[in-house]
Design a protein around this motif. Sequence first.
Motif, PDB file in Angstrom:
ATOM      1  N   ASP A 114       0.490  -0.995   0.302  1.00 31.20           N
ATOM      2  CA  ASP A 114      -0.130   0.027  -0.604  1.00 31.20           C
ATOM      3  C   ASP A 114       0.499   1.136   0.559  1.00 31.20           C
ATOM      4  N   ILE A 115       2.004   1.495   0.276  1.00 32.59           N
ATOM      5  CA  ILE A 115       2.964   2.269  -0.604  1.00 32.59           C
ATOM      6  C   ILE A 115       4.019   2.104  -1.288  1.00 32.59           C
ATOM      7  N   ILE A 116       3.621   1.276  -1.930  1.00 33.46           N
ATOM      8  CA  ILE A 116       4.615   1.030  -2.967  1.00 33.46           C
ATOM      9  C   ILE A 116       4.428   2.788  -3.878  1.00 33.46           C
ATOM     10  N   HIS A 117       3.388   3.608  -4.060  1.00 35.62           N
ATOM     11  CA  HIS A 117       3.673   4.739  -5.283  1.00 35.62           C
ATOM     12  C   HIS A 117       4.631   5.703  -4.060  1.00 35.62           C
ATOM     13  N   PRO A 118       4.724   5.934  -2.859  1.00 36.56           N
ATOM     14  CA  PRO A 118       5.146   7.253  -2.451  1.00 36.56           C
ATOM     15  C   PRO A 118       6.822   6.794  -2.520  1.00 36.56           C
ATOM     16  N   LEU A 119       7.025   5.459  -2.480  1.00 35.15           N
ATOM     17  CA  LEU A 119       8.278   5.019  -2.564  1.00 35.15           C
ATOM     18  C   LEU A 119       8.734   4.134  -3.618  1.00 35.15           C
ATOM     19  N   LYS A 120       7.922   5.184  -5.223  1.00 36.49           N
ATOM     20  CA  LYS A 120       8.820   4.145  -6.247  1.00 36.49           C
ATOM     21  C   LYS A 120      10.595   4.867  -6.795  1.00 36.49           C
ATOM     22  N   GLU A 121      10.857   5.836  -6.073  1.00 39.38           N
ATOM     23  CA  GLU A 121      12.109   5.862  -6.263  1.00 39.38           C
ATOM     24  C   GLU A 121      12.843   5.638  -5.053  1.00 39.38           C
ATOM     25  N   VAL A 122      12.577   5.331  -4.172  1.00 39.74           N
ATOM     26  CA  VAL A 122      14.176   4.048  -3.610  1.00 39.74           C
ATOM     27  C   VAL A 122      13.616   3.295  -3.919  1.00 39.74           C
ATOM     28  N   ASP A 123      12.683   2.314  -4.032  1.00 40.25           N
ATOM     29  CA  ASP A 123      12.125   1.322  -4.704  1.00 40.25           C
ATOM     30  C   ASP A 123      12.954   1.008  -6.254  1.00 40.25           C
ATOM     31  N   ALA A 124      13.073   2.075  -6.825  1.00 40.38           N
ATOM     32  CA  ALA A 124      13.957   1.805  -8.109  1.00 40.38           C
ATOM     33  C   ALA A 124      15.309   1.562  -8.282  1.00 40.38           C
ATOM     34  N   ALA A 125      16.185   2.385  -6.822  1.00 41.20           N
ATOM     35  CA  ALA A 125      16.749   2.492  -6.334  1.00 41.20           C
ATOM     36  C   ALA A 125      17.529   0.767  -6.204  1.00 41.20           C
ATOM     37  N   ALA A 126      16.873   0.275  -5.178  1.00 38.26           N
ATOM     38  CA  ALA A 126      16.469  -1.123  -4.396  1.00 38.26           C
ATOM     39  C   ALA A 126      17.160  -1.830  -5.112  1.00 38.26           C
ATOM     40  N   MET A 127      18.268  -2.641  -4.789  1.00 38.58           N
ATOM     41  CA  MET A 127      18.478  -3.949  -5.765  1.00 38.58           C
ATOM     42  C   MET A 127      17.194  -5.526  -5.378  1.00 38.58           C
TER      43      MET A 127
END
Length: 147
Positions: A114-127
Amino acid sequence: MEWNVYLSGEIHTDWRQQLKDGCAAQNLPIVFTSAVTDHEASDAAGDLLGKEEKNFWRDHKSAKVNAIRTKTLIESCDVAVIRFGDKYKQWNAAFDAGCCAALGTPYITLHDEDIIHPLKEVDAAAMAWATTPEQVVEILKYVIAQA
């Protein structure tokens, strides 16, 4: 090789202990490090340098004292796990993720869908992105077993 895994983020649940227990059950050669997880102690870290009347300056000094530990541990870790919970906004965790990204330190995010959208940039850089501590244990098991 002994791996150094830095645990960042949410401090109100037992996710850190679940990770430690899961990795211990798999006999993974990991040393875990973390920022100060005692909220009151973290907030008061700057008080060691004298009391402040204004909250801004108290927080400013505490953030700098805490950053001595955080910066050192992030720079020396092999991988970081960054947990975002749903109760509080973990700006410090997002900052830690940004530091990892800037340093080229691999990190795994751990949070609900449920918090994918606000973390999209953080997740994009994650492995990797995981939704449970068990998934993180499996990722660490795989990565360490292949080393």
